[in-house]
Design a protein around this motif. Structure first.
Motif, mmCIF file in Angstrom:
data_model
loop_
_atom_site.group_PDB
_atom_site.id
_atom_site.type_symbol
_atom_site.label_atom_id
_atom_site.label_comp_id
_atom_site.label_asym_id
_atom_site.label_seq_id
_atom_site.Cartn_x
_atom_site.Cartn_y
_atom_site.Cartn_z
ATOM 1 N N ALA A 241 -9.569 6.598 6.850
ATOM 2 C CA ALA A 241 -9.409 5.425 5.915
ATOM 3 C C ALA A 241 -10.426 4.174 6.415
ATOM 4 O O ALA A 241 -10.897 3.604 5.418
ATOM 5 C CB ALA A 241 -8.014 4.747 6.194
ATOM 6 N N TRP B 250 -2.225 -4.667 0.957
ATOM 7 C CA TRP B 250 -1.664 -3.774 2.129
ATOM 8 C C TRP B 250 -0.332 -3.242 1.737
ATOM 9 O O TRP B 250 -0.228 -2.055 2.031
ATOM 10 C CB TRP B 250 -1.634 -4.559 3.461
ATOM 11 N N ALA C 243 -0.534 -0.392 -0.789
ATOM 12 C CA ALA C 243 -1.045 1.070 -0.146
ATOM 13 C C ALA C 243 0.003 1.482 0.679
ATOM 14 O O ALA C 243 0.359 2.777 0.748
ATOM 15 C CB ALA C 243 -2.092 0.787 0.696
ATOM 16 N N ALA D 42 -4.613 4.306 -0.827
ATOM 17 C CA ALA D 42 -5.591 3.184 -0.570
ATOM 18 C C ALA D 42 -6.303 2.891 -2.093
ATOM 19 O O ALA D 42 -6.705 1.657 -2.323
ATOM 20 C CB ALA D 42 -6.707 3.677 0.205
ATOM 21 N N ALA E 164 -6.534 -2.260 1.805
ATOM 22 C CA ALA E 164 -6.041 -1.150 1.305
ATOM 23 C C ALA E 164 -6.004 0.073 2.206
ATOM 24 O O ALA E 164 -5.009 0.924 2.424
ATOM 25 C CB ALA E 164 -6.933 -0.879 0.096
ATOM 26 N N ALA E 165 -7.052 0.134 2.955
ATOM 27 C CA ALA E 165 -7.159 1.331 4.099
ATOM 28 C C ALA E 165 -6.058 1.261 4.957
ATOM 29 O O ALA E 165 -5.563 2.240 5.481
ATOM 30 C CB ALA E 165 -8.547 1.330 4.598
ATOM 31 N N SER F 120 -2.542 2.127 3.805
ATOM 32 C CA SER F 120 -2.282 3.551 3.466
ATOM 33 C C SER F 120 -2.176 4.131 4.739
ATOM 34 O O SER F 120 -1.855 5.381 4.667
ATOM 35 C CB SER F 120 -3.573 3.950 2.816
#
Length: 482
Positions: A157, A385, A388, A402, A427-428, A431
């Motif tokens: 990610a 965050w 995700a 993500a 976002a990563a 996820s």
């Protein structure tokens, strides 16, 4: 059915699957099928729609990674038979020591091997972690397994060229060189800090080898040859069952199969690099394809040989040749037979996990959750965050969660005054929260590291969630500084 009831039913199903496995002790395959049926039937798909979604989910996963799993397990079995994995563990121990090996493993997997697809990376790296675990003490499997898991997911990610990270960079129109720099700033402290936290918890009773690790296979005699179940053991394990270590009798070590590896017996001496050369060639081919895709058109020949299935097949054929020269045809054939046996459980669990994820996706949960958020509710980075995290907890796809979260803010990113790379990393980070039974890799990690479902929930679900929280804290701190 209302959107709220859909979310409630999926939450009940996921908790029910975990309860059936952990509390009732029902086989994971049956538990996952029951959960998928419940979601489909209560989610309005009907009997035919539910069965179709389950079948398609199973088939899609097998089409994507079925051959990758088999080829990867076979390569691991052959490397085990030649003694390559045990020798590599010795090299790493000599270089980094017992304390440093897990950190080195996590950082290497997380920052240096992300050109490899996650599923391929699991089947390649899990045997190494399992082989190292007996050398790290009573909690060796927990230490090596947690560091490996953190590296696997964080790299996917939060590191170029991890699949999810590349997709985020493309969506937010971030140059790969710039994305790589931000990735390194976040991922290295994330892996290190998360590993320190998990190790501290392990020392304080978080890990119970009797309940969190599967029973090791019986030790074999020197004439039986090694057995593997998605993992390996060092050459000294199992040969002296009463010999003591700092954590108890060697024959009682957990986290790796207690087997006698006869790599040095009746085997031709081959440099360690030669043993790994075919696998390294396959990995280079995969990496070449990823780089070529990122920079422009891919030549037809490279497109073929850099495909993960073809690249791993090339690596497998080369490993077969090296193994036959090293240990002879009979031991080569036995290792291949054991590899096929080990891959069966992994394939079934992974496929049924795909069935559950397929039904969740068919229920339309992703659209429901996406429509539930707006960019004005909370601070942008925490919002992305949270979106995700919720999506991944429900659907089980790091990349999809993500991308969806980053996609919500992508149109207004220029007006937010936030560095786009930090939006992507937020976002990563989200996820990675709550990786659980809907994720294919969850079951692969369980099988290949030799964990119980309870142990996998601790290392994968809880451990990677720690990394998710640590990384979003770092991303927010960076946003305040710049």
């Amino acid at each position: 059915m209302s959107d709220t009831m859909l979310i409630v039913n999926i939450a009940v199903a996921i908790l029910g699957v975990i309860g059936l496995i952990v509390v009732v002790k029902l086989d994971p395959v049956m538990s996952l099928v029951i959960g998928a049926l419940y979601i489909g039937l209560t989610g309005g798909l009907g009997a035919a729609g539910t069965l179709m979604a389950m079948t398609e989910g199973f088939g899609d996963v097998m089409a994507d990674i079925g051959m990758l799993i088999v080829f990867g397990v076979l390569i691991g079995a052959l490397l085990q038979e030649t003694g390559a994995i045990s020798r590599l563990v010795d090299v790493l121990l000599n270089r980094f020591g017992k304390r440093g090996l897990p950190y080195a493993l996590g950082l290497t997997v997380g920052t240096g091997l992300q050109s490899i697809y996650l599923d391929v990376l699991v089947v390649i790296s899990a045997p190494l972690a399992r082989a190292a675990s007996p050398r790290l003490g009573r909690f060796g499997l927990a230490r090596a397994g947690s560091a490996l898991t953190l590296g696997l997911y964080c790299g996917l990610a939060m590191m170029v060229p991890g699949a999810a990270n590349l997709a985020i960079a493309g969506l937010l129109d971030i140059p790969l060189g710039k994305m790589l720099l931000w990735d390194l700033i976040v991922i290295i402290p994330t892996i290190l800090l998360s590993t320190v936290i998990i190790f501290a918890l392990i020392k304080r009773g978080f890990w119970n080898p009797d309940k969190d690790e599967q029973e090791p296979l019986p030790a074999t005699t020197p004439h039986d040859g090694p057995e593997i179940a998605g993992g390996t053991a060092g050459p000294d394990q199992g040969t002296h069952p009463t010999e003591s270590t700092e954590d108890g009798p060697r024959g009682q070590s957990r986290g790796a199969t207690a087997v006698a590896v006869r790599a040095e017996e009746n085997a031709r001496s081959v440099p360690l690099l030669v043993l790994f050369l075919p696998l390294l060639l396959g990995l280079v081919l995969i990496a070449s394809g990823s780089v070529a895709n990122a920079v422009g058109d891919v030549p037809t020949v490279l497109e073929l040989i850099s495909d993960p299935v073809v690249a791993l097949l090339i690596g497998l054929i080369g490993t077969v040749g090296v193994a036959r020269y090293t240990v002879g045809y009979d031991r080569l054939a036995n290792a291949i037979q054991r590899g096929f046996g080990s891959s069966g459980q992994i394939l079934i669990l992974t496929g049924v996990g795909g069935s559950l994820a397929g039904v969740v996706t068919a229920s339309g949960l992703g659209d429901v959750l996406k429509d539930s958020f707006t960019a004005s509710q909370v601070a942008p980075l925490l919002l992305v965050w949270a979106i995700a995290a919720v999506l991944h907890a429900a659907i089980g796809s790091v990349t999809l969660a993500a991308l969806t979260a980053a996609g919500i803010l992508a149109p207004i990113a220029p007006q937010l005054g936030v560095e786009p790379a930090l939006i992507g990393l937020a976002a990563a980070s989200g996820s990675l929260f709550a990786v659980h039974v809907t994720a294919n890799a969850f079951w692969m990690v369980q099988s290949m590291l030799g964990l119980t479902t309870r142990g996998t929930l601790k290392l994968v679900t809880f451990g990677v969630s720690i990394a998710s929280v640590v990384s979003i804290a770092l991303v927010n701190a960076l946003n305040l500084i710049i």
